[in-house]
Design a protein around this motif. Structure first.
Motif, PDB file in Angstrom:
ATOM      1  N   ALA A  30     -41.261 -18.267  28.984  1.00 51.46           N
ATOM      2  CA  ALA A  30     -42.352 -17.804  29.847  1.00 51.46           C
ATOM      3  C   ALA A  30     -42.551 -16.296  29.744  1.00 51.46           C
ATOM      4  CB  ALA A  30     -42.068 -18.194  31.299  1.00 51.46           C
ATOM      5  N   ASN A  31     -41.474 -15.561  29.447  1.00 49.99           N
ATOM      6  CA  ASN A  31     -41.551 -14.097  29.393  1.00 49.99           C
ATOM      7  C   ASN A  31     -41.640 -13.538  27.982  1.00 49.99           C
ATOM      8  OD1 ASN A  31     -41.306 -13.737  32.240  1.00 49.99           O
ATOM      9  ND2 ASN A  31     -39.110 -14.139  32.082  1.00 49.99           N
ATOM     10  N   ALA A  32     -41.631 -14.409  26.975  1.00 42.26           N
ATOM     11  CA  ALA A  32     -41.506 -13.957  25.579  1.00 42.26           C
ATOM     12  C   ALA A  32     -42.587 -12.961  25.169  1.00 42.26           C
ATOM     13  CB  ALA A  32     -41.533 -15.165  24.642  1.00 42.26           C
ATOM     14  N   PHE A  33     -43.820 -13.145  25.655  1.00 39.92           N
ATOM     15  CA  PHE A  33     -44.926 -12.293  25.218  1.00 39.92           C
ATOM     16  C   PHE A  33     -45.200 -11.124  26.168  1.00 39.92           C
ATOM     17  CE2 PHE A  33     -45.764 -16.386  23.169  1.00 39.92           C
ATOM     18  CZ  PHE A  33     -45.995 -15.988  21.866  1.00 39.92           C
ATOM     19  N   LYS A  34     -44.376 -10.972  27.189  1.00 34.20           N
ATOM     20  CA  LYS A  34     -44.578  -9.871  28.126  1.00 34.20           C
ATOM     21  C   LYS A  34     -44.083  -8.560  27.525  1.00 34.20           C
ATOM     22  CE  LYS A  34     -44.379 -12.589  32.388  1.00 34.20           C
ATOM     23  NZ  LYS A  34     -43.680 -12.788  33.672  1.00 34.20           N
ATOM     24  N   PRO A  35     -44.866  -7.480  27.664  1.00 34.07           N
ATOM     25  CA  PRO A  35     -44.442  -6.182  27.113  1.00 34.07           C
ATOM     26  C   PRO A  35     -43.108  -5.728  27.706  1.00 34.07           C
ATOM     27  CG  PRO A  35     -46.737  -6.120  27.772  1.00 34.07           C
ATOM     28  CD  PRO A  35     -46.187  -7.404  28.294  1.00 34.07           C
ATOM     29  N   GLY A  36     -42.214  -5.300  26.838  1.00 33.67           N
ATOM     30  CA  GLY A  36     -40.936  -4.779  27.288  1.00 33.67           C
ATOM     31  C   GLY A  36     -39.855  -5.823  27.440  1.00 33.67           C
ATOM     32  N   TYR A  37     -40.211  -7.121  27.319  1.00 33.15           N
ATOM     33  CA  TYR A  37     -39.196  -8.167  27.473  1.00 33.15           C
ATOM     34  C   TYR A  37     -38.559  -8.475  26.124  1.00 33.15           C
ATOM     35  CZ  TYR A  37     -36.922 -12.570  28.600  1.00 33.15           C
ATOM     36  OH  TYR A  37     -35.987 -13.561  28.772  1.00 33.15           O
ATOM     37  N   SER A  38     -37.232  -8.502  26.096  1.00 33.35           N
ATOM     38  CA  SER A  38     -36.525  -8.802  24.860  1.00 33.35           C
ATOM     39  C   SER A  38     -35.162  -9.411  25.188  1.00 33.35           C
ATOM     40  CB  SER A  38     -36.326  -7.530  24.019  1.00 33.35           C
ATOM     41  OG  SER A  38     -35.581  -7.817  22.846  1.00 33.35           O
ATOM     42  N   THR A  39     -34.749 -10.380  24.385  1.00 37.05           N
ATOM     43  CA  THR A  39     -33.432 -10.987  24.555  1.00 37.05           C
ATOM     44  C   THR A  39     -32.392 -10.310  23.663  1.00 37.05           C
ATOM     45  OG1 THR A  39     -33.973 -12.655  22.865  1.00 37.05           O
ATOM     46  CG2 THR A  39     -34.416 -13.231  25.165  1.00 37.05           C
ATOM     47  N   LYS A  40     -32.855  -9.341  22.872  1.00 33.87           N
ATOM     48  CA  LYS A  40     -31.957  -8.639  21.963  1.00 33.87           C
ATOM     49  C   LYS A  40     -31.387  -7.394  22.640  1.00 33.87           C
ATOM     50  CE  LYS A  40     -35.190  -9.928  18.289  1.00 33.87           C
ATOM     51  NZ  LYS A  40     -36.119  -9.394  17.281  1.00 33.87           N
ATOM     52  N   LYS A  41     -30.231  -6.973  22.190  1.00 30.05           N
ATOM     53  CA  LYS A  41     -29.638  -5.750  22.714  1.00 30.05           C
ATOM     54  C   LYS A  41     -30.416  -4.526  22.223  1.00 30.05           C
ATOM     55  CE  LYS A  41     -24.969  -7.613  23.183  1.00 30.05           C
ATOM     56  NZ  LYS A  41     -23.548  -7.484  22.801  1.00 30.05           N
ATOM     57  N   ARG A  42     -30.992  -4.656  21.033  1.00 29.99           N
ATOM     58  CA  ARG A  42     -31.825  -3.584  20.498  1.00 29.99           C
ATOM     59  C   ARG A  42     -33.285  -4.021  20.509  1.00 29.99           C
ATOM     60  NH1 ARG A  42     -28.665  -1.328  15.103  1.00 29.99           N
ATOM     61  NH2 ARG A  42     -26.736  -0.649  16.153  1.00 29.99           N
ATOM     62  N   GLY A  43     -34.167  -3.058  20.531  1.00 28.42           N
ATOM     63  CA  GLY A  43     -35.605  -3.365  20.490  1.00 28.42           C
ATOM     64  C   GLY A  43     -36.278  -3.052  21.816  1.00 28.42           C
ATOM     65  N   TRP A  44     -37.573  -2.855  21.733  1.00 28.66           N
ATOM     66  CA  TRP A  44     -38.374  -2.485  22.895  1.00 28.66           C
ATOM     67  C   TRP A  44     -39.102  -3.679  23.515  1.00 28.66           C
ATOM     68  CZ3 TRP A  44     -41.196   2.457  20.662  1.00 28.66           C
ATOM     69  CH2 TRP A  44     -40.232   3.471  20.480  1.00 28.66           C
ATOM     70  N   GLY A  45     -39.022  -4.827  22.891  1.00 26.84           N
ATOM     71  CA  GLY A  45     -39.793  -5.959  23.388  1.00 26.84           C
ATOM     72  C   GLY A  45     -41.278  -5.772  23.170  1.00 26.84           C
ATOM     73  N   LEU A  46     -41.615  -5.138  22.061  1.00 29.38           N
ATOM     74  CA  LEU A  46     -43.000  -4.765  21.776  1.00 29.38           C
ATOM     75  C   LEU A  46     -43.675  -5.701  20.783  1.00 29.38           C
ATOM     76  CD1 LEU A  46     -45.234  -2.624  22.167  1.00 29.38           C
ATOM     77  CD2 LEU A  46     -44.186  -1.308  20.322  1.00 29.38           C
ATOM     78  N   GLY A  47     -42.886  -6.291  19.864  1.00 30.94           N
ATOM     79  CA  GLY A  47     -43.451  -7.049  18.747  1.00 30.94           C
ATOM     80  C   GLY A  47     -44.333  -8.208  19.160  1.00 30.94           C
ATOM     81  N   LEU A  48     -43.804  -9.129  19.976  1.00 34.90           N
ATOM     82  CA  LEU A  48     -44.578 -10.310  20.355  1.00 34.90           C
ATOM     83  C   LEU A  48     -45.757  -9.949  21.249  1.00 34.90           C
ATOM     84  CD1 LEU A  48     -41.795 -12.991  21.019  1.00 34.90           C
ATOM     85  CD2 LEU A  48     -43.331 -12.806  19.054  1.00 34.90           C
TER      86      LEU A  48
END
Length: 384
Positions: A331-349
């Motif tokens: 549900a949160n995968a495409f939200k800006p800033g959300y990421s399940t990774k330790k690295r990354g900004w959650g920007l790609g999706l």
């Protein structure tokens, strides 16, 4: 930036005006309803009291009779029907026009009034008693529905407010990430220009060097990345039409750069697909999905990319055998800033969704996911 500020200002102006309108309507409707209701009740009480007084006084004076007649005549809204004990009509007032000359309908209306208010019995010495039937005016009856209408209006307002605030939040997030993307492109562009100049010098000194050739490819790749970021926030031109070629070129590039432990395959339709799109941005979307899939599989598994037609749409699916997602993560995968990774900004999706929805009028979603078994992302774009 100026457009974003003006857009937010316009949104807040609209929101403030809507709030003011709703509050004004609610307050005015409440005051009006209460006033009319009290006035109706007063008039009914006065009329009933006058008729009862006439009944109780055996020999009323001419002044009293005149006053009672005046009270009765001044009633122009409250429906009144007077019947004798044999249900013969003595008088009627403020009843629907369509039944004014229909005695049977008038008597039926009187019996309906008796279900709301008990009739007033007027006793006379000759035992020819009469019965006064009355009811609320049409205006007061209609006002009974005003709370429901008002409630519906308020509910609609709150739903609009929820949608409005959610839109404001999404707009702000969109401007934030678009600005960040453009700034990234700007920052990459400065050293990239210098690198392009140095690589030209190196090519003159070592024209056959394999290292120079590989560096040139990486510089070209950086240029592509910079161009992708620079297009975010502006309207790109959809000049490319051969969708199969875009997917195939992207597949060829990615296959050489992901782990050899990943069994990467591509399934394309036999016929060419003509879809207006921007090759640079669409390649970026595919690359984001593939990289996410490889990360989910930790560099080991099966990755399948499929392109097929369905009705008037072109569907692109990227399926992996990775860790999958929980319902909350999906549900949160495409939200800006959300990421399940330790690295990354959650920007790609988030940016991928913007590219597909806003620039190509398509859709991107998680078609299927299961924890421990993998995830399937699906892009949908209309053929024409």
């Amino acid at each position: 930036m100026r457009k974003s500020i003006l857009a937010r200002l316009n949104n807040w102006i609209i929101f403030s005006l809507m709030t003011l309108i709703v509050l004004t309507i609610v307050i005015a409707s409440t005051i009006l309803f209460n006033f009319l209701r009290k006035e109706e009740i007063k008039r009914v009480d006065i009329l009933v009291s006058a008729l009862k007084f006439q009944q109780e006084v055996t020999t009323p004076s001419l002044e009293i009779q005149s006053l009672i007649l005046q009270i009765y005549s001044s009633n122009t809204t409250i429906p009144v029907i007077i019947l004798d004990k044999e249900d013969q009509i003595i008088d009627s007032k403020n009843i629907p026009r369509e039944i004014e000359n229909n005695s049977r309908e008038i008597i039926l209306l009187a019996k309906q009034m008796a279900q709301h208010y008990p009739p007033i019995e007027l006793k006379f010495p000759n035992q020819n008693n009469q019965f006064v039937y009355y009811d609320n005016s049409r205006l007061l009856n209609n006002l009974r529905y005003s709370p429901y209408i008002l409630g519906f209006f308020i509910l609609s307002y709150f739903l609009f407010s929820f949608w409005f605030l959610r839109t404001i939040k999404k707009t702000d997030e969109g401007y934030l990430w678009a600005g960040l993307a453009k700034e990234t492109a700007h920052q990459i562009g400065t050293p990239l220009s210098s690198m392009i100049g140095w690589i030209e010098i190196m090519k003159l000194e070592h024209p056959d060097s394999e290292g120079v050739y590989e560096i040139e490819k990486d510089i070209e790749r950086l240029r592509t990345i910079s161009e992708r970021f620079s297009k975010i926030g502006s309207v790109p031109e959809l000049n490319d039409t051969d969708f199969n070629t875009t997917i195939q070129d992207n597949y060829n590039y990615l296959k050489t750069r992901i782990s050899r432990k990943v069994n990467f395959s591509l399934q394309l339709p036999p016929d060419d697909i003509q879809v207006p799109h921007n090759k640079i941005l669409m390649s970026w979307v595919i690359e984001n999905l593939v990289k996410n899939a490889v990360d989910a599989m930790k560099g080991d598994g099966t990755l399948t990319m499929s392109v097929f037609e369905k009705n008037k749409n072109i569907l692109v699916e990227v399926k992996d055998t990775g860790s999958g997602m929980t319902k909350r993560q999906a549900a949160n995968a495409f939200k800006p800033g959300y990421s399940t990774k330790k690295r990354g900004w959650g920007l790609g999706l988030s940016l991928a969704k913007r590219v597909v929805q806003e620039y190509h009028n398509g859709d991107i979603k998680i078609a299927h996911t299961e924890v421990g078994k993998g995830t399937t992302f699906r892009i949908t774009i209309r053929k024409s």
